[in-house]
Design an enzyme around this catalytic site. Sequence first.
Site, PDB file in Angstrom:
ATOM      1  N   SER A 131      76.859  83.293  58.229  1.00  0.00           N
ATOM      2  CA  SER A 131      75.760  82.534  57.626  1.00  0.00           C
ATOM      3  C   SER A 131      75.234  81.479  58.585  1.00  0.00           C
ATOM      4  CB  SER A 131      76.250  81.852  56.344  1.00  0.00           C
ATOM      5  OG  SER A 131      75.334  80.879  55.900  1.00  0.00           O
ATOM      6  N   TYR A 149      81.476  76.398  51.649  1.00  0.00           N
ATOM      7  CA  TYR A 149      80.924  77.733  51.900  1.00  0.00           C
ATOM      8  C   TYR A 149      80.799  77.968  53.409  1.00  0.00           C
ATOM      9  CZ  TYR A 149      77.477  81.477  52.263  1.00  0.00           C
ATOM     10  OH  TYR A 149      76.816  82.638  52.608  1.00  0.00           O
TER      11      TYR A 149
END
Length: 356
Positions: A142, A167
């Site tokens: 990501s 995350y």
Amino acid sequence: MQKIDLNKKTILVTGAAGFIGSNLVKRLFKDVKGATILGIDNMNNYYDVSLKEYRLEELNTNSTNGTNIWVFVKGDIADKVLIDGLFEKYQFDVVVNLAAQAGVRYSIENPDAYIMSNMMGFYNILEACRHNPVGHLVYASSSSVYGGNKKVPFSTDDRVDNPVSLYAATKKSNELFAHCYSKLYNIPSTGLRFFTVYGPAGRPDMAYFGFTNKLLAGKTIQIYNYGHCRRDFTYVDDIVEGIIRVMQGAPEKKMGEDGLPVPPYAVYNIGGGQPENLLDFVNILQEELLRAGVLPADYDFDVHKELVPMQPGDVPTTYADTSALERDFGFTPKITLREGLRKFAEWYAHYYLSKD
């Protein structure tokens, strides 16, 4: 780079009922012949399960066209016994790990879900690849790994040691795990750092989707950092094109001077390469929602917009340097924000409003 012909191969796609995963499987149905494609998804309720069921239904319908075999398993990659059993039975040639607990803000309140899916789940995939060798492991990282990086555009050569959300930390851990397994067990692996993916049947927790839901309900949308955030939006078809190309080019296995494997490991950015100001993004979105008939022509947007401060875990700018992807795979995302938001607005009108 080791070329891989996907035809007649056995391919695993985790997170297959997810936004990116379902679009990837659809593309494989179209491009690949004689393959066995196995999808796995736990169908959790992080967001509306009926949207996942809709994507899965589309896959089941499309799977009948062509020569491929489609198998779907409802299950969790954090279930080690299940994953080991699937790898032993199918002996996958290529694995694409897209299953993950998504969302930056959700990770602040619900860390357990991220540790189980993003870390334990990925560990199970790596262990299964170790004991059942694969030609290529491709996995989703990501843009969040760049944290509050001030240098733009973000390059895969930049240090990414300062995540600002759990995350992001789990995604960085995936890259570290993959590098370690590539080095120790000679597993060809490629990580893909996705930048703000959007499109039809996307995730409702993403800004463009959430804004649309709120505007339709007459609620106020909050625009963070007083509208000064910039995001490198990437349309889902561009993401899928990048994944398909990368799947077919595994890092080459080589031996180093010390007689040990040089890690067959790579990481690439996939992003639009054109960061958009959040206010401009909202203006294009509202124009396309009007055009698609999602909102009435006389809708007063100004009374439904509120500029608010930055939220914990957010970053002001994401901006991908995609030169390595272009160099190695000849691909740069091409779909403009207006074109992509138009497709989303048209899908939204069909999916939600035509049912009324």
